[in-house]
Scaffold this motif. Structure first.
Motif, PDB file in Angstrom:
ATOM      1  N   GLU A   1       0.769  -1.255   0.080  1.00  0.00           N
ATOM      2  CA  GLU A   1       0.027   0.016  -0.031  1.00  0.00           C
ATOM      3  C   GLU A   1       0.858   1.409  -0.039  1.00  0.00           C
ATOM      4  N   THR A   2       2.063   1.182   0.419  1.00  0.00           N
ATOM      5  CA  THR A   2       3.030   2.283   0.625  1.00  0.00           C
ATOM      6  C   THR A   2       4.116   2.416  -0.088  1.00  0.00           C
TER       7      THR A   2
ATOM      8  N   ILE B   1      -4.485   4.652   4.042  1.00  0.00           N
ATOM      9  CA  ILE B   1      -4.866   3.001   3.537  1.00  0.00           C
ATOM     10  C   ILE B   1      -6.109   2.780   3.767  1.00  0.00           C
ATOM     11  N   TYR B   2      -6.836   2.800   4.918  1.00  0.00           N
ATOM     12  CA  TYR B   2      -8.241   2.613   5.215  1.00  0.00           C
ATOM     13  C   TYR B   2      -9.176   3.300   4.190  1.00  0.00           C
ATOM     14  N   ALA B   3      -8.902   4.560   3.967  1.00  0.00           N
ATOM     15  CA  ALA B   3      -9.834   5.381   3.225  1.00  0.00           C
ATOM     16  C   ALA B   3      -9.991   4.570   1.641  1.00  0.00           C
ATOM     17  N   ARG B   4      -8.638   3.895   1.045  1.00  0.00           N
ATOM     18  CA  ARG B   4      -8.490   3.313  -0.240  1.00  0.00           C
ATOM     19  C   ARG B   4      -9.432   2.171   0.007  1.00  0.00           C
TER      20      ARG B   4
ATOM     21  N   ILE C   1     -17.077  -0.288   4.066  1.00  0.00           N
ATOM     22  CA  ILE C   1     -16.850   0.330   5.048  1.00  0.00           C
ATOM     23  C   ILE C   1     -17.323   1.710   5.423  1.00  0.00           C
ATOM     24  N   GLU C   2     -17.885   2.095   6.583  1.00  0.00           N
ATOM     25  CA  GLU C   2     -18.410   3.258   6.828  1.00  0.00           C
ATOM     26  C   GLU C   2     -17.994   4.129   7.931  1.00  0.00           C
ATOM     27  N   PHE C   3     -17.710   5.077   8.088  1.00  0.00           N
ATOM     28  CA  PHE C   3     -16.977   5.755   9.101  1.00  0.00           C
ATOM     29  C   PHE C   3     -17.898   6.793   9.798  1.00  0.00           C
ATOM     30  N   LYS C   4     -17.878   6.706  11.213  1.00  0.00           N
ATOM     31  CA  LYS C   4     -18.965   7.365  11.908  1.00  0.00           C
ATOM     32  C   LYS C   4     -18.140   7.846  13.047  1.00  0.00           C
ATOM     33  N   TYR C   5     -18.918   9.244  13.577  1.00  0.00           N
ATOM     34  CA  TYR C   5     -18.277   9.878  14.634  1.00  0.00           C
ATOM     35  C   TYR C   5     -16.635  10.086  14.978  1.00  0.00           C
ATOM     36  N   PRO C   6     -16.355  11.038  13.990  1.00  0.00           N
ATOM     37  CA  PRO C   6     -16.927  11.801  13.065  1.00  0.00           C
ATOM     38  C   PRO C   6     -17.166  10.862  11.804  1.00  0.00           C
ATOM     39  N   SER C   7     -18.162  11.477  11.094  1.00  0.00           N
ATOM     40  CA  SER C   7     -18.755  10.855   9.748  1.00  0.00           C
ATOM     41  C   SER C   7     -17.821  11.242   8.530  1.00  0.00           C
ATOM     42  N   TRP C   8     -17.353  10.549   7.542  1.00  0.00           N
ATOM     43  CA  TRP C   8     -16.576  11.046   6.488  1.00  0.00           C
ATOM     44  C   TRP C   8     -16.557  10.093   5.467  1.00  0.00           C
TER      45      TRP C   8
END
Length: 305
Positions: free
Chosen positions: A203-204, A286-289, A296-303
């Motif tokens: 990944e990097t 990496i998680y964003a990719r 995968i959904e990100f919460k608190y904060p949501s993005w």
């Protein structure tokens, strides 16, 4: 068929139309068998008879238990709440939402007692780093006598986790496994740890060892979640740009350690530490990719990635 004198009678050959009709019936029968099988499966579930359980064996996670060391982790969840230890969980009020998710994954020694409103009560899986094992053992009654049937998954370098009697952290885990035989414990194999290193390099473009980086527990937990869960809801994790924003919110590094350094200062310190730092910011990129290829959904904060 036989004649009255016992001689076999020769049957006349079938006509072309009869042969064609038999072939059509055979074809229809072969197509109907899967449907009939499925119908029987549904009936077996509806009448209360349990259907055969599908196996979801995950390689690289071996049982820590005397006499069962070759048993692999067999776990699957349609939806998982991956609860980070971030201070962003304070005041989130996400506890009830988290507890309603099929499986709840936590890390290291992050507690729930006293923080139920924000982080929930349930723990299905707890991923623990070698460096947190002794802290876990100090509170063994709190964790290992927990009646919620938590599965523990431990990871660490080979020098601490070797199973020939010289891995002192593994020895401590094995001692707990003997003391609490009803608690399910697994450890990552050295091959699995190496595989996670390979993922980081892929990944990097950087070799983890040569770059002086240590993978975080979050990295191992995210890989496990992608293997184990159909959908992942990540709570309390910021994106890789958050700490460079002017309107960033100052929160504790851990929600249960208010007196410690704030999260963004810790992230920036580790990101640029030459030897031995966690690359928290790089890992979040990496998680964003991964979130573009997995549910995968990100919460608190949501993005969104």
């Amino acid at each position: 068929m036989f004649s009255p004198d016992g001689h076999a009678l020769r049957m006349p050959p079938l006509s072309l139309s009869v042969r064609m009709q038999m072939r059509r019936w055979l074809c229809l029968l072969s197509m109907s068998l899967p449907v009939l099988y499925w119908f029987g499966y549904v009936l077996s579930k509806d009448d209360g008879t349990p259907a055969e359980r599908k196996s979801f064996v995950l390689r690289g996670y071996k049982r820590v238990s005397p006499g069962r060391m070759d048993q692999l982790l067999d776990m699957h969840c349609s939806g998982c709440a991956l609860v980070s230890s971030s201070g962003h969980m304070l005041g989130a009020g996400a506890g009830a939402e988290i507890d309603q998710t099929g499986c709840v994954i936590r890390m290291n020694t992050a507690p729930t007692r006293g923080f139920e409103k924000d982080v929930g009560r349930r723990t299905s899986v707890r991923v623990v780093a070698h460096s947190s094992v002794l802290q876990l053992i100090k509170k063994e009654k709190l964790f290992f006598q927990d009646p919620t049937n938590t599965t523990y998954i431990f990871w660490g370098p080979e020098r601490n986790m070797r199973q020939d009697g010289k891995g002192w952290i593994f020895n401590a885990i094995l001692k707990m496994a003997k003391k609490y035989p009803n608690v399910t414990m697994y450890a990552l194999t050295k091959e699995k740890v190496q595989r996670c290193d390979d993922v980081f390099q892929n990944e990097t473009g950087k070799n983890r060892l040569k770059s002086g980086a240590y993978l975080s527990t979050g990295f191992f937990t995210m890989i496990l979640a992608m293997e184990m869960c159909d959908s992942i809801y990540v709570y309390g994790m910021v994106n890789d740009n958050y700490c460079s924003q002017a309107n960033q919110r100052s929160v504790p590094y851990h929600y249960y350690e208010k007196s410690r350094s704030n999260e963004c200062k810790m992230y920036k310190f580790h990101e640029h530490f030459r030897h031995g730092g966690h690359r928290f910011i790089t890992e979040k990129a990496i998680y964003a990719r991964w979130a573009t290829r997995h549910k995968i959904e990100f919460k608190y904060p949501s993005w969104s990635p």
